[in-house]
Enzyme design. Structure first.
Site, PDB file in Angstrom:
ATOM      1  N   LYS A 132       3.086  63.879 -83.901  1.00  0.00           N
ATOM      2  CA  LYS A 132       3.322  63.039 -85.088  1.00  0.00           C
ATOM      3  C   LYS A 132       3.851  63.902 -86.228  1.00  0.00           C
ATOM      4  CE  LYS A 132       0.874  59.879 -88.234  1.00  0.00           C
ATOM      5  NZ  LYS A 132      -0.425  59.236 -88.518  1.00  0.00           N
ATOM      6  N   SER A 150      -0.160  54.475 -88.826  1.00  0.00           N
ATOM      7  CA  SER A 150       1.005  55.241 -89.209  1.00  0.00           C
ATOM      8  C   SER A 150       1.541  56.095 -88.048  1.00  0.00           C
ATOM      9  CB  SER A 150       0.629  56.160 -90.382  1.00  0.00           C
ATOM     10  OG  SER A 150      -0.416  57.066 -89.998  1.00  0.00           O
ATOM     11  N   SER A 206      -4.965  54.281 -87.913  1.00  0.00           N
ATOM     12  CA  SER A 206      -3.627  54.676 -87.474  1.00  0.00           C
ATOM     13  C   SER A 206      -3.516  55.275 -86.083  1.00  0.00           C
ATOM     14  CB  SER A 206      -3.027  55.658 -88.489  1.00  0.00           C
ATOM     15  OG  SER A 206      -2.875  55.039 -89.735  1.00  0.00           O
TER      16      SER A 206
END
Length: 408
Positions: A51, A120, A144
């Site tokens: 990420k 996210s 998330s």
């Protein structure tokens, strides 16, 4: 690696899961792994996505913000080092929302690109779901990891708070931020935790839980019919498999944890992002700017009260695990919402993030729109290995696995 890169080539423009793919370097490293005489570690040659809120020294880390376009950190995060030491090949950086908040990124849901992939950790979840990478790292401050895992039909694991070191991860909320993992099977989650965690404990084999607490939570009515039906059906199937399933009574007021989590996240976020905000407030989205303004308005007393409420409920939930092996609860209100202007509601995730419990999102089937539904399994704080062992047993016993997009 070749299969992953081919998948990215064919589906990359549709899913948009990647901020950066280091194809040439990853393929060369995979060839070296093939030629190696000895296995380099438990993740030898496994392609992994990172990420883009997590630092990598050999490729850009942009934190989902134009303020950091082209920024390359001096060193990689501790979790990236651990993956590489275990033999993993870092394939690239996956899309994140702006500073891992709620403003959506470019990623689409691989099951239906007109629906959100969640946030996210949208890129990581979508990339694993679409077969573009084997494992991927995400982070969770509200929901998330669990929410995008549920929306994309993969397994997502949010460890106990502090279980995986956060050095080299952009901080949003110091009391909440947690690194997590996406995979297509529970065994992969357990293997990843063995590599990433600060503990040296060996992996536990699949283990049938004796008693499960079924906790719909006070927010149950805010979930849709498909989700409620799927979760009730799963609870029934678990009971038929020989596990005792009960709905324990909890003290009233659990829903107050939702506001407490939001208050803590806003207050700590306003402090963590203060320097970047002062440097270029115009570079922040309206939704994040408003949230940081709310955080600056949270008084010391309200902040302290929110932390104390979390501590009190943490002890209550700890007490629940004297009688139960794990908790079964919703992962999301339903399928991934249609549209790309929102990442969905972390309604069923905020409480467990605040309490620091380990959680796993497990696919349970599809809803009325053909998109994935999921359940959330919650374990005792610090009981990650037991949670993953029970998850593996449940997945095997009930045939629960990642849901492939129809394009596979």
């Amino acid at each position: 690696m070749e299969a992953c890169l081919d998948r990215i080539l064919r589906r990359g423009d549709t899913v948009r899961a990647w901020n950066c793919v280091n194809a040439d370097k990853a393929l060369e490293q995979a060839r070296q792994q093939d030629a190696a005489i000895e296995v380099s570690g438990p993740l030898h040659g496994v392609p992994v996505g990172i990420k883009d809120i997590i630092d990598t020294a050999d490729m850009a880390t942009e934190y989902g913000s134009a303020l950091y376009r082209g920024y390359v950190p001096l060193r990689s995060a501790a979790c990236v080092h651990r993956l590489q030491k275990a033999g993993a090949v870092i394939l690239g950086k996956t899309v994140t929302t702006e500073f891992a908040f709620y403003a959506p990124g470019a990623t689409r849901n691989p099951h239906d690109p007109t629906h959100t992939p969640g946030g996210s950790s949208s890129g990581s979840a979508a990339a694993v779901a679409d077969g573009q990478v084997t494992l991927a790292l995400g982070t969770q401050t509200a929901g998330s990891v669990i929410r995008p895992a549920a929306f994309n039909g993969v397994l997502g694991y949010k460890p106990s708070f502090g279980d995986i070191p956060r050095d080299g991860v952009y901080e949003f909320a110091r009391s909440l931020d947690t690194i997590g993992v996406f995979a297509r099977g529970p065994e992969d989650l357990a293997l990843a935790r063995q590599v990433l965690s600060s503990t040296d404990a060996p992996r536990l084999p699949a283990q049938r839980p004796k008693r499960i607490a079924y906790l719909p939570t006070p927010m149950w009515g805010q979930g849709d019919f498909d989700m409620r039906h799927a979760l009730d059906a799963l609870a029934g199937a678990v009971a038929e498999a020989g596990v005792q399933v009960e709905e324990p009574e909890l003290p009233v007021g659990m829903e107050a944890l939702l506001d407490a989590q939001r208050m803590i996240m806003a207050r700590e976020g306003s402090e963590a992002l203060a320097e970047d905000f002062a440097r270029c407030a115009d570079g922040f989205s309206e939704v994040l700017s408003e949230f940081l303004a709310f955080g600056r308005s949270v008084s010391d007393d309200r902040y302290a009260e929110a932390l104390k409420l979390g501590e009190r409920w943490g002890r209550i939930i700890d007490g629940l695990f004297a009688d139960y092996d794990l908790i079964l609860t919703p992962a999301t209100p339903g399928e991934a919402p249609k549209g790309l202007e929102s990442t969905g509601d972390p309604l069923f995730n905020r409480i467990w993030t605040l309490l620091g419990t380990p959680c796993v999102s497990v696919p349970t089937g599809r809803g009325g729109h053909g998109l994935p539904l999921a359940a959330q399994l919650v374990g005792r704080r610090g009981g990650d290995d037991a949670l993953l062992a029970a998850t593996t047993w449940l997945c095997d016993a009930l045939g629960l696995r990642a849901l492939r997009p129809e394009h596979h």
